[in-house]
Motif scaffolding. Structure first.
Motif, short mmCIF file in Angstrom:
data_model
loop_
_atom_site.label_atom_id
_atom_site.label_comp_id
_atom_site.label_asym_id
_atom_site.label_seq_id
_atom_site.Cartn_x
_atom_site.Cartn_y
_atom_site.Cartn_z
N GLY A 141 45.02 51.39 43.82
CA GLY A 141 43.64 51.24 44.29
C GLY A 141 43.41 50.00 45.12
O GLY A 141 42.56 49.99 46.01
N GLY A 142 44.15 48.90 44.84
CA GLY A 142 43.97 47.68 45.60
C GLY A 142 44.50 47.75 47.02
O GLY A 142 44.30 46.83 47.80
N ALA A 143 45.18 48.86 47.35
CA ALA A 143 45.72 49.03 48.70
C ALA A 143 44.66 49.43 49.71
O ALA A 143 44.92 49.38 50.92
N VAL A 144 43.48 49.83 49.23
CA VAL A 144 42.41 50.25 50.15
C VAL A 144 41.08 49.67 49.70
O VAL A 144 40.92 49.25 48.55
N ASP A 145 40.13 49.66 50.62
CA ASP A 145 38.73 49.39 50.30
C ASP A 145 37.91 50.37 51.14
O ASP A 145 38.36 50.80 52.21
N ASN A 266 39.07 38.56 46.75
CA ASN A 266 39.30 39.34 45.55
C ASN A 266 38.10 39.31 44.61
O ASN A 266 38.23 39.31 43.39
N PHE A 267 36.90 39.30 45.19
CA PHE A 267 35.67 39.33 44.39
C PHE A 267 35.41 40.72 43.85
O PHE A 267 35.93 41.72 44.36
N PHE A 315 40.07 38.80 40.04
CA PHE A 315 39.03 39.60 39.40
C PHE A 315 39.01 41.05 39.87
O PHE A 315 38.85 41.97 39.07
N HIS A 316 39.15 41.26 41.18
CA HIS A 316 39.14 42.63 41.67
C HIS A 316 40.38 43.38 41.19
O HIS A 316 40.30 44.56 40.82
N CYS A 317 41.52 42.71 41.18
CA CYS A 317 42.77 43.36 40.78
C CYS A 317 42.74 43.85 39.33
O CYS A 317 43.33 44.87 39.01
N CYS A 318 42.08 43.12 38.45
CA CYS A 318 42.12 43.45 37.03
C CYS A 318 41.00 44.37 36.59
O CYS A 318 40.87 44.66 35.39
N SER A 319 40.19 44.85 37.52
CA SER A 319 39.01 45.65 37.16
C SER A 319 39.00 46.99 37.89
O SER A 319 39.65 47.16 38.93
#
Length: 326
Positions: A141-145, A266-267, A315-319
């Protein structure tokens, strides 16, 4: 029926957050990382968000309960790393109904394989009772926004890396994301941050803050190790046609002699607050101020994240959010 992945600023029913389990993954910073994760959970919950802290076993649950405020729900599910952005299921809206998508996971290209991570997405999805589809290709999921309109942003470094899906080119990846998350257009940036263990996840480089508006770091020091990466991303974004919002970079951050991928990008966008990682750098406050105009009605909260970052993310990575049903 059409479907789409909502933007992160759309209302959430709850937020999953991972809780550190293995001290070896946080050398010299394990207890502090746990405290910083708890502070993140408490800040979100304190603004009225339903927070579900995912812990690996009952012993971790006891520790976590001593760190979080009453009302933060503890969920015991076996997991290795805490980066639920990459391993938890991703929600899409099919009309007014929610559904989940569970992707394949290979430990960020085989570098960090830990028991539990390979199927935590399926187990969390099963707990929700929502319909879930399984994608038989590797994706994090962290590969896109996304800005919620079908526009996505990613990096070539990650999504085209041969350690994920060597048989997929950008056209095939776009087709797969169109069929799974509702992608209609993709902005391809180049590399992610220097020394990013994820092979350049975009959520550490560029984030949508409004439809068609992409936040990107801007250097303020000559020794910023990511200056060329930021400049390339800015040029690609402007050529694509999105509006670019400049956020100060934290600059060069070194731990034990190594440049670490510290980023304000990474907010996490909660229902009533935006939680921003800070590092004790001169630009910490300036970054918080730069984000304020994009989130009226939300409190911009800066929290230390250096101990969390020692494990590879923030924070964004862990949520991972669960959008509210309509």
């Amino acid at each position: 029926m059409t479907f789409r992945m909502p933007a992160e600023w759309a209302p959430h029913e709850w937020t999953w957050i991972g809780f550190p389990t293995y001290p070896d993954e946080w050398p010299g910073a394990f207890e502090e990382a746990r405290q910083q994760i708890a502070s993140f959970a408490n800040a979100l919950h304190g603004k009225g968000e339903d927070v579900r802290l995912v812990v690996a076993h009952d012993g971790d649950a006891e520790v976590a309960r001593g760190l979080v405020t009453p009302g933060v729900q503890i969920v015991v599910q076996k997991l290795g790393d805490i980066w639920l952005r990459d391993t938890a299921p991703i929600a899409v809206m099919r009309g007014t109904e929610r559904a989940l998508v569970d992707f394949g996971f290979n430990g960020w290209g085989g570098k960090y394989r830990m028991p539990g991570d390979e199927d935590i997405g399926a187990r969390l999805a099963a707990m929700t009772g929502l319909p879930t589809s399984t994608q038989n290709w590797v994706f994090e999921g962290g590969a896109v926004d996304t800005d919620g309109t079908g526009l996505f942003v990613t990096t070539e470094q990650c999504l085209l890396h041969p350690n994920r899906n060597p048989d997929l080119d950008r056209g095939k990846i776009e087709t797969l994301l169109a069929g799974s998350l509702g992608l209609s257009d993709m902005l391809w940036l180049g590399d992610g941050l220097l020394n990013d263990h994820t092979d350049g996840h975009v959520d550490n480089l560029a984030r949508f803050v409004a439809p068609g508006v992409l936040a990107l770091p801007e250097t303020s020091t000559q020794d910023d190790p990511n200056a060329a990466i930021y400049a390339d991303a800015r040029a690609r974004a402007k050529a694509f046609g999105v509006e670019v919002a400049s956020i100060p970079s934290p600059g060069r951050v070194v731990v034990d002699g190594e440049v670490i991928p510290a980023s304000y990008m990474n907010f996490y966008i909660g229902n009533a607050a935006v939680i921003v990682p800070i590092y004790g750098q001169p630009n910490d406050q300036a970054a918080l101020e730069a984000l304020k105009p994009f989130f009226p009605g939300r409190k911009i909260i800066g929290l230390r994240s250096d101990a969390i970052l020692s494990g590879g993310g923030s924070f964004h990575c862990c949520s991972q959010q669960m959008p509210a049903g309509e």
